[in-house]
Design an enzyme around this catalytic site. Structure first.
Site, PDB file in Angstrom:
ATOM      1  N   HIS A   7       0.832  -1.204   0.000  1.00 21.56           N
ATOM      2  CA  HIS A   7       0.000   0.000   0.000  1.00 21.56           C
ATOM      3  C   HIS A   7       0.864   1.250   0.000  1.00 21.56           C
ATOM      4  O   HIS A   7       2.072   1.198   0.222  1.00 21.56           O
ATOM      5  CB  HIS A   7      -0.964   0.016   1.199  1.00 21.56           C
ATOM      6  CG  HIS A   7      -0.300   0.096   2.544  1.00 21.56           C
ATOM      7  ND1 HIS A   7      -0.079  -1.018   3.335  1.00 21.56           N
ATOM      8  CD2 HIS A   7       0.179   1.144   3.263  1.00 21.56           C
ATOM      9  CE1 HIS A   7       0.506  -0.657   4.467  1.00 21.56           C
ATOM     10  NE2 HIS A   7       0.668   0.657   4.444  1.00 21.56           N
ATOM     11  N   GLU A  57      -3.847   3.709   1.672  1.00 26.93           N
ATOM     12  CA  GLU A  57      -4.079   3.902   3.104  1.00 26.93           C
ATOM     13  C   GLU A  57      -4.232   5.386   3.382  1.00 26.93           C
ATOM     14  O   GLU A  57      -3.321   6.173   3.093  1.00 26.93           O
ATOM     15  CB  GLU A  57      -2.922   3.339   3.934  1.00 26.93           C
ATOM     16  CG  GLU A  57      -3.063   3.611   5.437  1.00 26.93           C
ATOM     17  CD  GLU A  57      -1.837   3.231   6.239  1.00 26.93           C
ATOM     18  OE1 GLU A  57      -1.580   3.915   7.248  1.00 26.93           O
ATOM     19  OE2 GLU A  57      -1.132   2.266   5.867  1.00 26.93           O
ATOM     20  N   HIS A  75       3.045  11.634  -6.699  1.00 33.35           N
ATOM     21  CA  HIS A  75       1.641  11.305  -6.951  1.00 33.35           C
ATOM     22  C   HIS A  75       1.426   9.803  -6.902  1.00 33.35           C
ATOM     23  O   HIS A  75       2.385   9.023  -6.880  1.00 33.35           O
ATOM     24  CB  HIS A  75       1.208  11.834  -8.332  1.00 33.35           C
ATOM     25  CG  HIS A  75       2.003  11.266  -9.477  1.00 33.35           C
ATOM     26  ND1 HIS A  75       3.008  11.979 -10.089  1.00 33.35           N
ATOM     27  CD2 HIS A  75       1.953  10.072 -10.130  1.00 33.35           C
ATOM     28  CE1 HIS A  75       3.544  11.250 -11.058  1.00 33.35           C
ATOM     29  NE2 HIS A  75       2.919  10.089 -11.104  1.00 33.35           N
ATOM     30  N   GLU A 122      -2.511  10.857 -10.893  1.00 31.25           N
ATOM     31  CA  GLU A 122      -2.360  10.730 -12.336  1.00 31.25           C
ATOM     32  C   GLU A 122      -3.314   9.651 -12.845  1.00 31.25           C
ATOM     33  O   GLU A 122      -3.501   8.617 -12.196  1.00 31.25           O
ATOM     34  CB  GLU A 122      -0.925  10.355 -12.688  1.00 31.25           C
ATOM     35  CG  GLU A 122      -0.665  10.217 -14.178  1.00 31.25           C
ATOM     36  CD  GLU A 122       0.746   9.771 -14.507  1.00 31.25           C
ATOM     37  OE1 GLU A 122       1.125   9.834 -15.691  1.00 31.25           O
ATOM     38  OE2 GLU A 122       1.469   9.343 -13.580  1.00 31.25           O
TER      39      GLU A 122
END
Length: 263
Positions: A7, A57, A75, A122
């Site tokens: 994550h 998360e 990003h 993105e």
């Protein structure tokens, strides 16, 4: 070391607002939640995400209502079908998402939006993976050779691709033998020698390992930073840092546990 990217963690100022944003616009569902002393952690992702796909998360700390998004954090990128970039972007605009970088300004190869805290997302075209699933996470680094060496030597990741421009380069790394649907790390290196600020809105990347103690010891042998060892975290997880100070969590999951959290 068999470490899947599990994550990416971002801090948010208003958890309810952020949850609504990701659930409404990206169709994410809540996978699990942990209520701690003064903080809340929520795992999110698409309903039909790949078994080794990365989750998002979101962490909210009580009283944290003025977070700074530093420029060391870049990003996350999420996937849409190859021929649906413009349609999906327009739908986001129709739903009230802020117009940040539209497909036309990016030569129709990708686009960008921002979430309520200014985290950049993105939108990339892919012919694999669940729609809106996380394709990669971008972080900025001050030395490309050191950054690539960190991931390839310490975590045994593969250097899977690069894109070079006049003023910067992007390098992609991923676990050896990873499925297309798994998340990659994008290392962005700018040639002008600039330095970066982390900011407190950027959290960490998490690598899921098979044996926390064994893999942690191996990282130390490979001279990774001893930031927060397993013992200091009740043998539930650990943290190292890369050469630029980006935090990387190591986490071992019990596949039979009812919760995604080791608490």
């Amino acid at each position: 070391m068999d470490g899947t990217l599990d994550h990416v963690m971002l801090r948010v100022t208003d958890l309810d607002e952020s949850l609504e944003w990701y659930q409404t616009h990206l169709g994410y569902e809540e996978k699990d939640r942990y209520e701690g002393d003064g903080f809340t952690i929520v795992y999110l992702g698409p309903e039909d995400m790949h078994e080794d796909g990365a989750m998002l998360e979101l962490t909210h700390n009580e009283g944290a209502d003025d977070l700074e998004v530093g420029d060391a954090w870049g990003h996350i990128a999420v996937r849409v079908p190859e021929d649906e970039l413009e349609e999906r972007y327009q739908q986001l605009m129709d739903d009230g998402v802020e117009d940040y970088r539209d497909p036309e300004s990016c030569d129709y190869n990708y686009a960008f939006v921002t979430d309520p805290d200014g985290h950049e997302i993105e939108i990339v075209k892919r012919d694999y993976g669940a729609e809106w699933s996380i394709d990669h996470t971008m972080i900025r680094v001050e030395d490309a050779d050191e950054a690539l060496g960190f991931w390839t030597r310490k975590f045994e990741y593969e250097h899977t691709g690069r894109w070079e421009a006049d003023t910067f380069s992007n390098y992609f790394v991923k676990p050896d033998g990873a499925a297309d649907e798994e998340m990659a790390v994008e290392l962005t290196y700018n040639y002008d020698g600039r330095s970066y600020e982390m900011g407190d809105a950027w959290g960490h990347l998490c690598v899921r390992v098979d044996d926390l103690e064994e893999d942690w010891d191996q990282l130390l042998i490979r001279e990774a930073a001893d930031y927060r060892d397993p013992e200091s975290n009740d043998q539930m997880y650990a943290f190292t840092k890369d050469q630029d100070g980006h935090e990387i969590e190591l986490l071992e999951r019990d596949p039979d546990a009812e919760s995604l959290f080791p608490f």
